[in-house]
Design a protein around this motif. Sequence first.
Motif, mmCIF file in Angstrom:
data_model
loop_
_atom_site.group_PDB
_atom_site.id
_atom_site.type_symbol
_atom_site.label_atom_id
_atom_site.label_comp_id
_atom_site.label_asym_id
_atom_site.label_seq_id
_atom_site.Cartn_x
_atom_site.Cartn_y
_atom_site.Cartn_z
ATOM 1 N N GLU A 56 3.013 -9.606 4.979
ATOM 2 C CA GLU A 56 2.413 -8.061 5.205
ATOM 3 C C GLU A 56 3.429 -6.939 5.986
ATOM 4 O O GLU A 56 3.643 -6.206 5.753
ATOM 5 C CB GLU A 56 1.103 -8.118 5.965
ATOM 6 N N GLU A 57 4.397 -8.307 7.102
ATOM 7 C CA GLU A 57 4.736 -7.528 8.354
ATOM 8 C C GLU A 57 6.139 -6.979 7.793
ATOM 9 O O GLU A 57 6.137 -6.065 7.797
ATOM 10 C CB GLU A 57 5.116 -8.628 9.367
ATOM 11 N N LEU A 58 7.012 -8.100 6.923
ATOM 12 C CA LEU A 58 7.805 -7.954 6.058
ATOM 13 C C LEU A 58 8.267 -6.754 5.476
ATOM 14 O O LEU A 58 8.807 -5.914 5.367
ATOM 15 C CB LEU A 58 8.354 -9.093 5.403
ATOM 16 N N PHE A 59 6.851 -6.526 4.300
ATOM 17 C CA PHE A 59 7.060 -5.428 3.624
ATOM 18 C C PHE A 59 6.452 -4.573 3.368
ATOM 19 O O PHE A 59 6.062 -3.641 2.381
ATOM 20 C CB PHE A 59 6.709 -5.986 1.726
ATOM 21 N N VAL A 60 5.743 -4.297 4.020
ATOM 22 C CA VAL A 60 4.744 -3.385 5.094
ATOM 23 C C VAL A 60 4.682 -2.508 6.418
ATOM 24 O O VAL A 60 5.176 -1.110 6.315
ATOM 25 C CB VAL A 60 3.234 -3.265 4.101
ATOM 26 N N VAL A 61 4.385 -3.530 7.145
ATOM 27 C CA VAL A 61 4.870 -2.553 8.370
ATOM 28 C C VAL A 61 6.135 -2.280 8.842
ATOM 29 O O VAL A 61 6.057 -1.318 9.061
ATOM 30 C CB VAL A 61 4.087 -3.826 9.533
ATOM 31 N N TYR B 222 -14.259 -9.575 1.004
ATOM 32 C CA TYR B 222 -12.898 -8.758 0.505
ATOM 33 C C TYR B 222 -11.719 -9.795 1.430
ATOM 34 O O TYR B 222 -10.840 -9.640 0.145
ATOM 35 C CB TYR B 222 -12.701 -7.511 1.385
ATOM 36 N N ASP B 223 -11.445 -9.741 2.692
ATOM 37 C CA ASP B 223 -11.020 -10.041 3.163
ATOM 38 C C ASP B 223 -10.373 -12.045 2.665
ATOM 39 O O ASP B 223 -9.292 -12.283 2.603
ATOM 40 C CB ASP B 223 -10.680 -10.704 4.789
ATOM 41 N N GLY B 224 -11.621 -12.628 2.307
ATOM 42 C CA GLY B 224 -12.013 -13.760 1.848
ATOM 43 C C GLY B 224 -10.953 -13.473 0.509
ATOM 44 O O GLY B 224 -10.403 -15.024 -0.441
ATOM 45 N N ILE B 225 -11.118 -13.078 -0.402
ATOM 46 C CA ILE B 225 -10.427 -12.781 -1.760
ATOM 47 C C ILE B 225 -9.008 -12.877 -1.772
ATOM 48 O O ILE B 225 -8.466 -12.889 -2.269
ATOM 49 C CB ILE B 225 -11.686 -11.706 -2.154
ATOM 50 N N LYS B 226 -9.191 -11.484 -1.027
ATOM 51 C CA LYS B 226 -7.450 -10.605 -0.765
ATOM 52 C C LYS B 226 -6.396 -11.608 -0.172
ATOM 53 O O LYS B 226 -4.812 -12.252 -0.764
ATOM 54 C CB LYS B 226 -7.227 -9.524 0.126
ATOM 55 N N GLN B 227 -6.899 -12.323 0.789
ATOM 56 C CA GLN B 227 -6.219 -14.023 1.618
ATOM 57 C C GLN B 227 -4.553 -13.314 1.810
ATOM 58 O O GLN B 227 -3.642 -13.341 1.382
ATOM 59 C CB GLN B 227 -5.943 -15.270 0.704
ATOM 60 N N TYR B 228 -4.620 -12.403 2.958
ATOM 61 C CA TYR B 228 -3.353 -11.322 2.721
ATOM 62 C C TYR B 228 -2.137 -12.262 3.668
ATOM 63 O O TYR B 228 -2.775 -13.580 4.919
ATOM 64 C CB TYR B 228 -3.504 -10.064 3.967
ATOM 65 N N ASP B 229 -0.891 -12.206 3.114
ATOM 66 C CA ASP B 229 -0.221 -13.255 3.488
ATOM 67 C C ASP B 229 0.296 -12.466 5.387
ATOM 68 O O ASP B 229 1.172 -11.950 5.334
ATOM 69 C CB ASP B 229 1.241 -13.446 2.452
ATOM 70 N N VAL B 230 0.560 -12.915 6.210
ATOM 71 C CA VAL B 230 0.940 -12.080 7.237
ATOM 72 C C VAL B 230 1.863 -11.903 8.017
ATOM 73 O O VAL B 230 3.019 -10.953 8.142
ATOM 74 C CB VAL B 230 0.653 -13.448 8.910
#
Length: 228
Positions: free
Chosen positions: A56-61, A45-53
């Motif tokens: 994620e910080e800018l638009f979610v957290v 899963y994580d390998g497929i998604k490859q979240y951009d740190v």
Amino acid sequence: MWIFALLLGLLFLGALLYWLLIITEGVYLGRRAVVWMYDLTARQYDGIKQYDVYAEELFVVRPLLHHLRAIPAPRILDVATGTGRLPWFVLQQPTFQGRVTGLDASANMLARAAEKLAGFTYRANLVQTTAVPLPFPDNSFDAITCLESLEFFPSDTAALREMARVLRPGGVLLVTRRRGWEAKTFFGRYRDVDQFEQLLRGMGLEDIETKAWQVDYDQVFAMKPRNP
Ligand SMILES: C[S@@+](CC[C@H](N)C(=O)[O-])C[C@H]1O[C@@H](n2cnc3c(N)ncnc32)[C@H](O)[C@@H]1O
């Protein structure tokens, strides 16, 4: 002629399977099928998604924590946490002093989440159960999140109602609405922006704001009124 008919049949079958298993991820086969597919693919899963740190910080957290800025140690519930994406990125924030509960029906997705969150034992906990019913009393959390998952639940309405129930008055809800052409193939389940916002309003939520986020998803923020 029969070869042409056979090829057409195979093409149709392939398209049907692609829609049933890849685009809609088994939702028309029932909850167990969806969860079974996540159990099967949890390691990848994580390998497929490859979240951009950074993204994620800018638009979610940051937008989420902005809503919680007045609370010294907020309690967050992440419904369908998967491999712990939201808990992981929130707990990385030095300014965040609260706790995050991640809930998911897939044991294997939660096993990946547990590996990632091992360093946060006292501030993260994981619960294996379905989104309906939520095993928490009314008004338990300052924030509830549910990212990229609502469209795979047996009923988004029932899940949202549960989230609204366990959210405390004044708390913030952050969920995603599936968008784009694939979203429209969730026959009988697709909601446009107005319909989605109307659904949340009907549950007594207010200050509803829909923001374009990714190719396939909008973010939708909503507040539970302090004095319902
Ligand atoms: C696309 S993943 C999203 C995971 C995570 N929120 C993220 O953004 O990476 C969908 C998740 O929903 C979970 N799920 C599907 N149906 C569920 C249900 N009825 N109750 C709880 N979790 C469910 C799956 O196990 C999977 O982990």
